[in-house]
Design an enzyme around this catalytic site. Structure first.
Site, short mmCIF file in Angstrom:
data_model
loop_
_atom_site.label_atom_id
_atom_site.label_comp_id
_atom_site.label_asym_id
_atom_site.label_seq_id
_atom_site.Cartn_x
_atom_site.Cartn_y
_atom_site.Cartn_z
N GLU A 177 0.82 -1.21 0.00
CA GLU A 177 0.00 0.00 0.00
C GLU A 177 0.86 1.26 0.00
OE1 GLU A 177 -2.60 0.46 3.40
OE2 GLU A 177 -3.73 2.05 2.43
N LYS A 219 -2.40 -2.15 -3.25
CA LYS A 219 -3.49 -1.36 -2.65
C LYS A 219 -3.18 0.11 -2.87
CE LYS A 219 -5.91 -0.59 1.72
NZ LYS A 219 -6.59 -1.28 2.81
P1 13P Z 1 -9.11 3.72 4.23
O1 13P Z 1 -9.99 3.00 3.24
O2 13P Z 1 -9.88 4.33 5.36
O3 13P Z 1 -8.15 4.62 3.57
O4 13P Z 1 -8.27 2.59 4.96
C1 13P Z 1 -7.65 1.65 4.18
C2 13P Z 1 -6.41 1.25 4.84
O5 13P Z 1 -6.20 0.09 5.06
C3 13P Z 1 -5.43 2.29 5.17
O6 13P Z 1 -4.21 1.70 5.48
#
Ligand code: 13P
Length: 343
Positions: A177, A219
């Site tokens: 991510e 992500k």
């Molecule tokens: P959000 O969808 O609230 O951005 O959270 C996703 C997430 O896992 C952030 O690390």
């Protein structure tokens, strides 16, 4: 690394067009959200809230995997059933956030680097025993005065690559991510340029660090103007920019992309995902799904307010929100579905 295990986990996570639920807020993030709602910031209230989520009837209709936090993966329902067992019983694969948070980067003003590599090999072994089959590491990249710098991008990607390698060694699927934050007044084009730069750097470094692309999930953020930008784009413009940015930056060998919501409203996040599928379905070489946190949980948290009497209604909101996201992931969402949520 057993490549087949990694690939099988990814197939299972997204089977039936399902998506992921991020419920891995750290204690400090969770406390901040509770404080905003006037909910006591205690271990027991966090446990109750997570119990509300994992026992939501029908959650497994739309959710194939849930990302937990270190505290949560060790917790149980009031009847003494581990949350991981509740999830597995429902066919939802437990995952775990393994980063230790984004910390200010020494020598850089206001940019952050995510920590958590030390001891990660051992922690992954423990999490595996606790039932986790996938993991998450979040890097944050901010857009602003001179940011992001090359140094901040490279430091964060270095950590993501080493994290991903350790996960794959342990047969745990890494969710990677690299979040380009929505904070700021930048426009959509600026978000596009920075996201493309970050993703291209990431995939170059992932080849250097020998990451098995078929055994990872990306992500990313969607391509959106900053929260303070005076120009906000249409749903279709966001969908088009997001698809184009991903097509030019993400190898087709990556099996799945699951978006974060990043502070978008639940309705916006759902509508954007839907438009990506309705307009561009035939151009996507990957599974394109969701891994929302706030965009799934917020209405339920607002309703719950820490009160036992509100649990059922909060669960209903959580369930309906995930149904909207499942529909969006199939390109079948209609804004009229939102009406059920306000009835
Ligand atoms: P959000 O969808 O609230 O951005 O959270 C996703 C997430 O896992 C952030 O690390």
């Amino acid at each position: 690394m057993d490549k087949q295990i990694l690939k099988d986990t990814i197939v299972q996570l997204f089977a039936g067009s399902k998506g992921l639920l991020a419920m891995d807020e750290s204690t400090s993030t969770s406390n901040k959200r509770f404080a905003f709602e006037g909910i006591p910031q205690t271990v027991e209230m966090r446990r109750k809230y997570r119990e509300l989520i994992v026992t939501t009837p029908g959650l497994n209709e739309s959710i194939g995997g849930a990302i937990l936090y270190d505290e949560t993966i060790r917790q149980q329902t009031k009847d003494g059933i581990p949350f991981t067992d509740v999830l597995i019983e429902a066919g939802i694969i437990p995952g775990i956030k393994v980063d230790m948070g984004a910390k200010l980067m020494a020598g850089f003003s206001d940019e952050k680097v995510t920590e958590g590599l030390d001891g990660l090999r051992e922690r992954l072994q423990e999490y595996r025993k606790l039932g986790a089959r996938f993991a998450k590491w979040r890097a944050v990249i901010s857009i602003g005065d001179g940011a992001p710098t090359t140094g901040a991008i490279e430091a964060n990607i270095h950590a993501l690559a080493r994290y991903a390698a350790l996960c794959q060694e342990a047969d745990i699927v890494p969710i990677v991510e690299p979040e380009v934050l929505m904070n700021g007044s930048h426009d959509l084009e600026h978000c596009y340029a920075i996201t493309a730069q970050v993703l291209k750097t990431l995939f170059y470094q992932f080849s250097v660090y020998k990451i098995y692309l078929e055994g990872m999930i990306l992500k990313p953020n969607m391509i959106i103007a900053g929260i303070e930008s005076i120009v906000q784009n249409s749903v279709d413009e966001v969908a088009e920019a997001t698809v184009n940015c991903l097509l030019e930056s993400v190898p087709a060998a990556v099996p799945a992309i699951a978006f974060l919501s990043g502070g978008q409203s639940p309705e916006d996040a759902t509508a954007h995902l839907n438009a990506i599928h309705t307009k561009f379905k035939n151009r996507l070489p990957w599974i394109v799904s969701f891994s929302f946190g706030r965009a799934i949980q917020q209405p339920a948290l607002d309703k719950w307010k820490g009160e036992e009497a509100n649990v059922e209604q909060a669960q209903r909101l959580l369930y309906l929100r995930t149904k909207c996201d499942l529909a969006a992931r199939r390109g079948e969402y209609d804004a009229s579905m939102e009406k059920q949520l306000i009835e």
